[in-house]
Design a protein around this motif. Sequence first.
Motif: not given
Lengths: 319, 384
Positions: A241, A244-245, A290-291, A294-295, A298, B155-156, B159-160
């Motif tokens: 993750a 991506i960050f 992390a979620i 990630l959001t 994205s 969003v992948n 991973l989530v």
Amino acid sequence: MNLDLINLFLIQALTIGTVYLIATLGEVLSERAGVVNLGLEGLMEIGATVAIIVALITENAWLGILAAFVAAAALATVHAFATVSLKLNQFASGLAIYIFGVGIGVTFRGYARDVILGPQALLKIPKIKAAFTSIKIPGLSNIPVIGSLFSLDVMAYFGLFLGILLWFIFYRTRTGLNIRSVGENPAAADAAGINVFRLRYITTIIGGGLAGVAGGYLIIKIATQIAGETVILGRGWIAIALVIFAFWDPLRAIIGAYFFGALEALFYWLQGYFGGATVVMLKAVPHISAIIILTIMSIEALRKRIGAPEALGKPYSRE
Amino acid sequence: MAIKIPGTRYAIKVERRLEIPRAIPALVSIVSAIAGILLGGIIFLAVGINPMEAYARIGRVVTDPEMLGNAIEVSIPIMFTSLALILPFRMAFYNIGGEGQFEIGAVVAMIPVIWYWAGFELPGPLYLPLMALLAFVAAGLWAMVPAFLRARWKVNEILVTLMMNFISLQIIWYLVSPGGPWNEANPAFRERYLAYLKEQGVSIIPGFKGTPVIPEVARMPTLPVIGINAGLILAIIIAIILWFLSTKTILGYEVRIVGESEKAAQYAGINYLKLVLLVMFISGGIAGLGGFVNLTADLLKLSPEIATPGYGYTGIISAWLSRLNPIAALFVSVFFGILTQSAYVMQQELRISHYVSVGFEGLIFILLVIGDFFVHYRVRIIKR
């Protein structure tokens, strides 16, 4: 507030941050050339197992770290073979490497502890840990509060060096340009005479090996015993993750890795203060963060039309 | 593409299959499973463990009726976690969160039991249906989170869903740790629970990490004759429903189109957001039911141990190995049940961690992935 506690917090944050950093940089390397390796968690587990066994047998932490690199790189070679040569599904292959790595890593570590090494091996743990005692930068390390930022161990310096090195390679050298072009447009890179397959193999193998190093460092640095359970505990997934960050940038990876190191250290710190059941929930903070990150990334990527290397996850074939 | 075999008049010719014969994927699955077990033995040998010792344990689990029964019991949760993945995998939505959805199902199914010990009792026959419903809905909603994030912002999902597995386990730790609201030593349960334990010949509440045990009224019944819990019937029913859904309904058709190409699905006017939310609700729900069955038939109390076998992860490989065929998934789950049960026997007798079954699973998975090459390409030896 106690200065020693702040120091302890910083040391923990930097230690865990270093684990994240090395693993993340490995994944950045392989993804820049277009290969996603979801097996990071498994490679780190294998690295941890091989590192602790070899280090205890040879009584040398560095040999352990080296062996961890070799073992994880060997397993990453399987991933490279499946995805680069056979052009198979990168997600499936990575997941397989993950499950295999965790299963075999934990099994053999437990077996080594119970059958091969014997109980007296535990006595050697402090000795091998000595390889990772902090190196104090004269003067700076004596500054109150932030002094611990200047008394890192060798691996922490290595992680920082690696981040800067990768950045330099990517943006200032011919090789880096080649790696990036293979990840963005392999057909054009191929036409320009770059060996796409060879470059993808090399980056995937070295990237995987670095994950092994991260796992090896983690277990030797924090171990008080030889755990018969998994020690990576999802950190490999957080590292993915973090790639991506970081938007695949090694320097941003440094910031992300230390940030997540700090989040995790915060939990240990709060646990000392509060204890009890409520604080247990805080252990999920890195995963929730992390979620969320990630959001946000994205959404950002959609808005600015930036993001992953164009050919990420796609096999290349000359047809 | 042809590769010459040096020193001979032959060459290996690799060509892309225009059409995949029906038997090939199944054949690759079977060969991967067998080769995985054999190759695992070689790895054993390399570190000084006699693989025959390990195989003998697997043999005993298969031939001893009682052990085989246990293995089938173990395979029931795997049936749910693999069935759960069939629809999302068919539409190339990689739900790796079966483990967490399984756990959330167990957590929420526990609510009526917690009421019971706190002194609020429901009519007996209500317990199991209510718990099953709660597990399905809660785990389904939980699984819709990554579906929404993926559909809305790309969003992948791998991973989530994976991160969410850690969160669900932490929720369990919070609930059942000493001092946590559902811990068996909570004073709210004390009077009723202590009275129950006294009947069982226990005079104190130990207060370990875990909830009070599930009372008889809320336990999964055992099937007559075969002596296996009734969760098996539920799994078979779900497999049949899934088979029907994927071959005979518009939902199955849309899932297939999206799986082939998201672009094509867009042109066909399929609403991806709606579809993925529905599919993940069903998927999470099935995994959650697995957690409910595991809780009421086997564990009998909620504790972090629910995560020890990693049924959610085994389900990924089981689903893949069964080529996303729900009926095949039932049988493949039994295969992994046998493997998992054998690993527990090995742990007791050979001092090898039960994680060894995870190693075998990974190996089979790697071979299965590589075997995919033979599904898409034809490899022949030709004369030059």
